[in-house]
Write an enzyme that holds these catalytic residues in place. Structure first.
Site, short mmCIF file in Angstrom:
data_model
loop_
_atom_site.label_atom_id
_atom_site.label_comp_id
_atom_site.label_asym_id
_atom_site.label_seq_id
_atom_site.Cartn_x
_atom_site.Cartn_y
_atom_site.Cartn_z
N CYS A 386 0.83 -1.20 0.00
CA CYS A 386 0.00 0.00 0.00
C CYS A 386 0.87 1.26 0.00
O CYS A 386 1.40 1.64 -1.04
CB CYS A 386 -0.99 -0.06 1.16
SG CYS A 386 -2.43 0.97 0.85
N HIS A 520 -3.73 -4.87 0.65
CA HIS A 520 -3.11 -5.44 1.87
C HIS A 520 -3.23 -6.97 1.85
O HIS A 520 -4.17 -7.53 2.44
CB HIS A 520 -3.82 -4.89 3.12
CG HIS A 520 -3.49 -3.46 3.39
ND1 HIS A 520 -2.39 -3.07 4.10
CD2 HIS A 520 -4.12 -2.33 3.01
CE1 HIS A 520 -2.35 -1.75 4.17
NE2 HIS A 520 -3.39 -1.27 3.50
N GLU A 522 -1.65 -9.11 3.46
CA GLU A 522 -1.47 -9.72 4.79
C GLU A 522 -2.80 -10.05 5.46
O GLU A 522 -2.88 -10.93 6.31
CB GLU A 522 -0.61 -8.81 5.70
CG GLU A 522 -1.26 -7.52 6.19
CD GLU A 522 -1.14 -6.35 5.21
OE1 GLU A 522 -0.95 -6.60 4.01
OE2 GLU A 522 -1.27 -5.19 5.66
N1 GLN Z 1 -1.77 6.76 3.12
C1 GLN Z 1 -1.94 6.03 1.90
C2 GLN Z 1 -3.32 6.26 1.31
O1 GLN Z 1 -4.25 6.61 2.03
C3 GLN Z 1 -1.67 4.55 2.09
C4 GLN Z 1 -2.60 3.91 3.05
C5 GLN Z 1 -2.15 2.53 3.52
O2 GLN Z 1 -0.97 2.20 3.46
N2 GLN Z 1 -3.08 1.72 3.99
O3 GLN Z 1 -3.51 6.06 0.14
#
Ligand code: GLN
Length: 548
Positions: A386, A520, A522
């Protein structure tokens, strides 16, 4: 509630917090499954936030995201990992959610002029939530967050007391998790705090049916009898829950102490069934027989609060299980890698693979970008998740495409928003829209989305399929305007949203293992079914360790 004879197990905690109620609930769920029953697990959180989505990871740890796009308590991650049952939005109920529903009903006039009170209106709303969205499960396990005696949890305790009364013993069981502290100078386990906490529960009208006593040493039989006597129980329902070195040993340990047996006895179920615990024994065996060590460096900013990375830690361990190696995680605070003098060579000396996980905000960003640069040029396996993927895009844009001011609009206005705010996107239900002023709570791209993988890519060979589905939680997206520039310079977007507008996965083909994902992974990894990206990343890190 379709199944009229569904059985409810209410799990409360006493004496202190952090007793591992979530793991205990998950383990009991797994044991009931092993006896052939279907289960659903729920968490009732007494705080006033509508969901944990807006809470700081330092406060709350990880925010676990469900397929249907809810931001929930991290215990739901334990439930899913232990039982394989995907958690849903309706499985995490908070005081904030209950009150906001009760108040909007009141504003609409639905209560027909009644005075709205905690009992019955709030407790009714809690009971309705507990009873709703249940299919044909045999068991629903409801864990009440916090510790008995907290002011916040009173309406929840009252609601489960009423439910217990309504449903009767044949459909409700109360399991109380407590602590038996060991006093070194006396050389004794103390039962008094447990007695008090049970008294507190009894004072609120709940007689626990089973006690699960957390302890660092074996509980002598006389102590069990004493607890039973004072707490109005039979001594076989006082179950020892000894500290264990791995969470995956817990279901077997609780089974050996008779936890699932006592639950089934309470409900008058067939006690001759032998639970099938093969998969749990198998995992423990693999864990004990693992050969070699792989060192993974996790570069993030919440490294002093590793609960913020709960699912990540588990997924890394699952990758170790898949490769029969032990993985040690080295936590690296990204802020320490920010300045020119940071000696990355010595920081990453024994590291076989680097992960830059999810994150929010500008603090520590330059350190993450430096770590990614190091991994890319030194051909160290790199996995960006992410935020980590977004920062890999910025690193590549700055150092290979030569866009020195490449940035993300998350950090303020920028001329080169390689990563930008997403204002419109397609969901299964239609278009979602946002703008810069939207609320922070619940307004990210949340939950499961499909992604199409490119033929002949590394990710395609890892997943071994073309369409995958993964969970998201982010507000910003990689700007698709630059895709061809990246490709010309050696970085491919090998996974795109199915409408081909949103870059979901990047990889650098001339690197042994350099992958960034916008989602994500995970969150979906399980000990019995390690996530393919984590298995593959640990495998690449293992190969790297053999080069040293
Ligand atoms: N801050 C970034 C976004 O909002 C990544 C968010 C995250 O890693 N879950 O896009």
């Amino acid at each position: 509630m379709k199944n009229k004879s569904v059985k409810f197990i209410f799990i409360t905690g006493g004496v202190v917090s952090s007793l591992g109620k979530g793991l205990a609930s998950a383990s009991l769920g797994a044991l009931l499954q092993a006896r052939g029953y279907s289960v659903k697990l729920r968490k009732l959180d007494p705080y006033l936030n509508v969901d944990p989505g807006t809470m700081s990871p330092y406060q709350h740890g990880e925010c676990y995201v469900t397929d249907d796009g809810a931001e929930t308590d991290l215990d739901l991650g334990h439930y899913e990992r232990f039982t394989g049952v995907p958690a849903k939005k309706s499985d995490n109920i908070t005081t904030g959610k209950i009150y906001s529903n009760v108040i909007s009903k009141e504003r609409r006039g639905d209560y027909l002029g009644a005075t709205i009170q905690v009992i019955p209106h709030v407790t009714d709303a809690i009971k309705n939530y507990i009873l709703s969205d249940i299919d044909n499960q045999d068991f629903v396990l409801c864990e009440i967050g916090g510790t008995v005696g907290d002011i916040e949890s009173l309406p929840f305790i009252e609601a489960i007391r009423q439910l217990g009364n309504q449903l009767g013993l044949s459909q409700a069981c109360f399991l109380h998790v407590t602590l038996l502290p060991y006093i070194k100078v006396a050389g004794e386990l103390k039962t008094k705090p447990t007695q008090h906490s049970v008294k507190e529960l009894q004072g609120m009208g709940i007689q626990p049916d089973i006690l699960l006593c957390r302890t660092e040493c074996i509980i002598p039989d006389e102590q069990k009898s004493k607890i039973a006597l004072f707490c109005n129980l039979k001594s076989e329902t006082v179950i020892e829950a000894l500290d264990s070195s791995s969470i995956y040993e817990v279901p077997i340990a609780y089974h050996k102490q008779g936890l699932d047996y006592q639950v089934c006895k309470h409900f008058d179920l067939d006690l001759t069934i032998k639970p099938n615990l093969k998969r749990w024994y198998k995992i423990n065996k693999i864990q004990k027989s693992s050969e070699g060590i792989v060192n993974v460096g996790v570069v993030g900013k919440y490294t002093s609060m590793i609960d913020a990375y709960k699912s990540l830690i588990e997924a890394i361990n699952h990758g170790g299980l898949a490769n029969n190696v032990k993985v040690t995680i080295k936590w690296i605070d990204s802020e320490t890698l920010e300045n020119e003098e940071s000696d990355l060579v010595s920081v990453f000396k024994d590291i076989n693979g680097i992960i830059v996980p999810g994150g929010f905000g500008e603090r520590g960003v330059e350190g993450k970008i430096n770590a990614i640069h190091f991994a890319r040029v030194n051909k160290l396996p790199f996995f960006g998740i992410c935020f980590g993927m977004q920062m890999a895009v910025i690193e590549f844009a700055r150092n290979v495409l030569n866009i020195k001011d490449a940035s993300s609009s998350e950090f303020g206005k920028t001329k080169f928003p390689l990563v930008g705010l997403l204002t419109e996107w397609q969901t299964q239900k239609g278009y979602e829209k946002r703008n810069i002023e939207s609320n922070l709570g619940g307004t990210m791209r949340l939950g499961s989305y499909d992604c199409r993988l490119t033929e002949n890519s590394l990710v395609k060979s890892i997943y071994n399929k073309v369409i995958i589905s993964e969970r998201h939680r982010h507000r910003y997206e990689v700007n698709n305007k630059y895709i061809s520039d990246f490709k010309k310079n050696g970085l491919n977007f090998s996974g795109m949203s199915c409408d081909n507008t949103l870059p979901e996965i990047l990889e650098v083909p001339l690197h042994p293992w350099f992958i960034g994902v916008q989602f994500h992974p995970e969150l979906k990894s399980k000990p019995f079914d390690p996530h393919p990206l984590f298995s593959s990343f640990i495998n690449a890190s293992l190969k790297q360790s053999r080069l040293l």
